[in-house]
Design a protein around this motif. Structure first.
Motif, PDB file in Angstrom:
ATOM      1  N   UNK A 148       0.801  -1.215   0.000  1.00  0.00           N
ATOM      2  CA  UNK A 148       0.000   0.000   0.000  1.00  0.00           C
ATOM      3  C   UNK A 148       0.844   1.282   0.000  1.00  0.00           C
ATOM      4  N   UNK A 149       1.909   1.370   0.816  1.00  0.00           N
ATOM      5  CA  UNK A 149       2.717   2.603   0.763  1.00  0.00           C
ATOM      6  C   UNK A 149       3.342   2.844  -0.608  1.00  0.00           C
ATOM      7  N   UNK A 150       3.734   1.778  -1.302  1.00  0.00           N
ATOM      8  CA  UNK A 150       4.307   1.914  -2.639  1.00  0.00           C
ATOM      9  C   UNK A 150       3.250   2.349  -3.640  1.00  0.00           C
ATOM     10  N   UNK A 151       2.045   1.809  -3.524  1.00  0.00           N
ATOM     11  CA  UNK A 151       0.967   2.194  -4.433  1.00  0.00           C
ATOM     12  C   UNK A 151       0.584   3.654  -4.229  1.00  0.00           C
ATOM     13  N   UNK A 152       0.621   4.094  -2.993  1.00  0.00           N
ATOM     14  CA  UNK A 152       0.308   5.495  -2.712  1.00  0.00           C
ATOM     15  C   UNK A 152       1.354   6.441  -3.309  1.00  0.00           C
ATOM     16  N   UNK A 153       2.616   6.023  -3.292  1.00  0.00           N
ATOM     17  CA  UNK A 153       3.659   6.833  -3.923  1.00  0.00           C
ATOM     18  C   UNK A 153       3.456   6.870  -5.437  1.00  0.00           C
ATOM     19  N   UNK A 154       3.101   5.735  -6.021  1.00  0.00           N
ATOM     20  CA  UNK A 154       2.842   5.700  -7.460  1.00  0.00           C
ATOM     21  C   UNK A 154       1.696   6.640  -7.823  1.00  0.00           C
ATOM     22  N   UNK A 155       0.663   6.657  -6.990  1.00  0.00           N
ATOM     23  CA  UNK A 155      -0.452   7.568  -7.238  1.00  0.00           C
ATOM     24  C   UNK A 155      -0.007   9.019  -7.084  1.00  0.00           C
ATOM     25  N   UNK A 156       0.814   9.293  -6.092  1.00  0.00           N
ATOM     26  CA  UNK A 156       1.308  10.650  -5.862  1.00  0.00           C
ATOM     27  C   UNK A 156       2.111  11.158  -7.056  1.00  0.00           C
ATOM     28  N   UNK A 157       2.940  10.289  -7.633  1.00  0.00           N
ATOM     29  CA  UNK A 157       3.802  10.675  -8.752  1.00  0.00           C
ATOM     30  C   UNK A 157       3.119  10.459 -10.105  1.00  0.00           C
ATOM     31  N   UNK A 158       1.904   9.939 -10.086  1.00  0.00           N
ATOM     32  CA  UNK A 158       1.168   9.638 -11.315  1.00  0.00           C
ATOM     33  C   UNK A 158       1.967   8.706 -12.219  1.00  0.00           C
ATOM     34  N   UNK A 159       2.473   7.640 -11.629  1.00  0.00           N
ATOM     35  CA  UNK A 159       3.263   6.657 -12.370  1.00  0.00           C
ATOM     36  C   UNK A 159       2.489   5.346 -12.504  1.00  0.00           C
ATOM     37  N   UNK A 160       2.612   4.672 -13.625  1.00  0.00           N
ATOM     38  CA  UNK A 160       1.863   3.436 -13.856  1.00  0.00           C
ATOM     39  C   UNK A 160       2.511   2.232 -13.172  1.00  0.00           C
ATOM     40  N   UNK A 161       1.716   1.182 -13.018  1.00  0.00           N
ATOM     41  CA  UNK A 161       2.199  -0.068 -12.422  1.00  0.00           C
ATOM     42  C   UNK A 161       1.841  -1.215 -13.359  1.00  0.00           C
ATOM     43  N   UNK A 162       2.841  -1.966 -13.773  1.00  0.00           N
ATOM     44  CA  UNK A 162       2.625  -3.163 -14.584  1.00  0.00           C
ATOM     45  C   UNK A 162       2.724  -4.390 -13.685  1.00  0.00           C
ATOM     46  N   UNK A 163       1.698  -5.208 -13.731  1.00  0.00           N
ATOM     47  CA  UNK A 163       1.616  -6.415 -12.912  1.00  0.00           C
ATOM     48  C   UNK A 163       1.681  -7.668 -13.779  1.00  0.00           C
ATOM     49  N   UNK A 164       2.360  -8.697 -13.276  1.00  0.00           N
ATOM     50  CA  UNK A 164       2.005 -10.040 -13.737  1.00  0.00           C
ATOM     51  C   UNK A 164       0.862 -10.446 -12.816  1.00  0.00           C
ATOM     52  N   UNK A 165      -0.344 -10.232 -13.318  1.00  0.00           N
ATOM     53  CA  UNK A 165      -1.520 -10.438 -12.484  1.00  0.00           C
ATOM     54  C   UNK A 165      -2.435 -11.538 -12.964  1.00  0.00           C
ATOM     55  N   UNK A 166      -2.082 -12.189 -14.087  1.00  0.00           N
ATOM     56  CA  UNK A 166      -2.904 -13.268 -14.626  1.00  0.00           C
ATOM     57  C   UNK A 166      -2.368 -14.639 -14.262  1.00  0.00           C
ATOM     58  N   UNK A 167      -3.106 -15.659 -14.633  1.00  0.00           N
ATOM     59  CA  UNK A 167      -2.767 -17.023 -14.226  1.00  0.00           C
ATOM     60  C   UNK A 167      -1.792 -17.726 -15.168  1.00  0.00           C
ATOM     61  N   UNK A 168      -1.551 -17.176 -16.358  1.00  0.00           N
ATOM     62  CA  UNK A 168      -0.630 -17.801 -17.308  1.00  0.00           C
ATOM     63  C   UNK A 168       0.820 -17.476 -16.921  1.00  0.00           C
ATOM     64  N   UNK A 169       1.767 -18.287 -17.358  1.00  0.00           N
ATOM     65  CA  UNK A 169       1.553 -19.569 -18.050  1.00  0.00           C
ATOM     66  C   UNK A 169       1.503 -20.765 -17.113  1.00  0.00           C
ATOM     67  N   UNK A 170       1.774 -20.548 -15.809  1.00  0.00           N
ATOM     68  CA  UNK A 170       1.886 -21.693 -14.891  1.00  0.00           C
ATOM     69  C   UNK A 170       1.335 -21.389 -13.503  1.00  0.00           C
ATOM     70  N   UNK A 171       0.365 -20.459 -13.451  1.00  0.00           N
ATOM     71  CA  UNK A 171      -0.102 -20.004 -12.135  1.00  0.00           C
ATOM     72  C   UNK A 171      -1.614 -20.143 -11.963  1.00  0.00           C
ATOM     73  N   UNK A 172      -2.208 -21.139 -12.597  1.00  0.00           N
ATOM     74  CA  UNK A 172      -3.662 -21.262 -12.580  1.00  0.00           C
ATOM     75  C   UNK A 172      -4.216 -21.538 -11.190  1.00  0.00           C
ATOM     76  N   UNK A 173      -3.437 -22.118 -10.309  1.00  0.00           N
ATOM     77  CA  UNK A 173      -3.896 -22.392  -8.958  1.00  0.00           C
ATOM     78  C   UNK A 173      -3.210 -21.500  -7.926  1.00  0.00           C
TER      79      UNK A 173
END
Length: 305
Positions: A148-173
């Protein structure tokens, strides 16, 4: 699946006629690591996915391949697999960026780092353009309270965040990824520009809906839209219709994962180019949307018009 160890720059190219819809491009998803860490990452990927890699991993060699393909700028996404190394990685990447006309560095932070906000703030002040979080590797959900503190800094600086947030290629569970987990950060931080890599595979429809309903949600085409996607990750790119790419042209941007791909670089763009999309859509897909996501158009002449 491996690549030809004798591949040359010419083999990474598509025809000049096809290339005209690609050039100039921004590759929104690449990786540049210190050599020892790069080798360890490749060893882990090879063990888990049975992939083979032969692409170069030094900055100059990576840039040679990207430049030959028509890439004007590329985003290097680091990620700290353990606490205590984020600052070092961020500093190392910024030093490389200072010697490059192409490299756009992102920052990393680990949820178990001390003073995560300070680490991210220092990285932004040093020149990183955004933040990369690899949820399954770092064992955190996108809106993990530790971040959360890092996300708040990103919002403060208006900087984007790229996530590996999906289940591919080996994270379905895996408990840390998926559309539901990603929705948490979208609803908790609606002002943040956030990108889910790999088109959100394997929950592509859910992630497309998120992008449709939230102007701050982006997706990148990395791996999922390559001509090798079915072989390497069991996903059929044709399930994403041309009409979808046109409709969401402001939300979907080209990326590759280069150099950590087990096939020629041309495969990342060849299928997209072959779709013969409207010129306006192609320019957004290959450059303008990334420039908007990164907040670069007013700061850097990327010749993307």
């Amino acid at each position: 699946m491996g690549v030809d160890n004798d591949a040359t720059d010419e083999e990474y190219m598509v025809s000049e006629e096809q290339q005209s819809s690609f050039r100039p491009a921004i590759d929104s998803h690449t990786h540049l690591f210190p050599q020892r860490l790069s080798a360890a990452i490749r060893q882990s990927l090879s063990a888990e996915a049975d992939w083979e890699f032969s692409h170069p991993t030094t900055r100059s060699e990576i840039e040679d391949v990207l430049r030959a393909a028509g890439v004007t700028a590329y985003v290097a996404l680091p990620y700290a697999h353990k606490a205590g190394i984020s600052r070092e990685l961020n500093t190392w990447l910024c030093e490389h960026a200072s010697s490059s006309e192409m490299l756009i560095p992102f920052a990393t932070v680990h949820p178990n780092d001390d003073a995560v906000a300070d680490i991210v703030r220092e990285a932004f002040e040093t020149g990183t353009r955004g933040l990369k979080i690899h949820c399954p590797v770092q064992e955190c959900r996108p809106a993990d309270p530790r971040l959360e503190p890092a996300l708040e800094v990103a919002a403060e600086y208006d900087r984007p965040i790229t996530y590996h947030g999906g289940t591919a290629p080996m994270f379905e569970n895996n408990q840390y990824v998926g559309a539901d987990a990603f929705t948490e950060v979208v609803t908790s931080y609606p002002e943040l520009r956030v990108c889910c890599a790999h088109m959100g595979t394997y929950e592509v429809e859910a992630f497309l809906d998120l992008a449709q309903n939230h102007e701050t949600v982006y997706l990148d085409t990395t791996f999922a839209m390559s001509t090798s996607a079915e072989e390497t990750m069991g996903f059929d790119p044709s399930t994403v219709a041309n009409e979808t790419l046109v409709e969401l042209a402001d939300s979907i941007m080209y990326g590759s994962d280069f150099p950590n791909i087990p096939y020629p670089y041309r495969n990342e763009r060849a299928g997209l180019i072959a779709r013969d999309l409207p010129d306006e859509t192609a320019r957004h897909l290959f450059a303008r949307t990334a420039a908007d996501y990164l907040g670069l158009e007013s700061e850097r002449d990327l010749e993307i018009e």
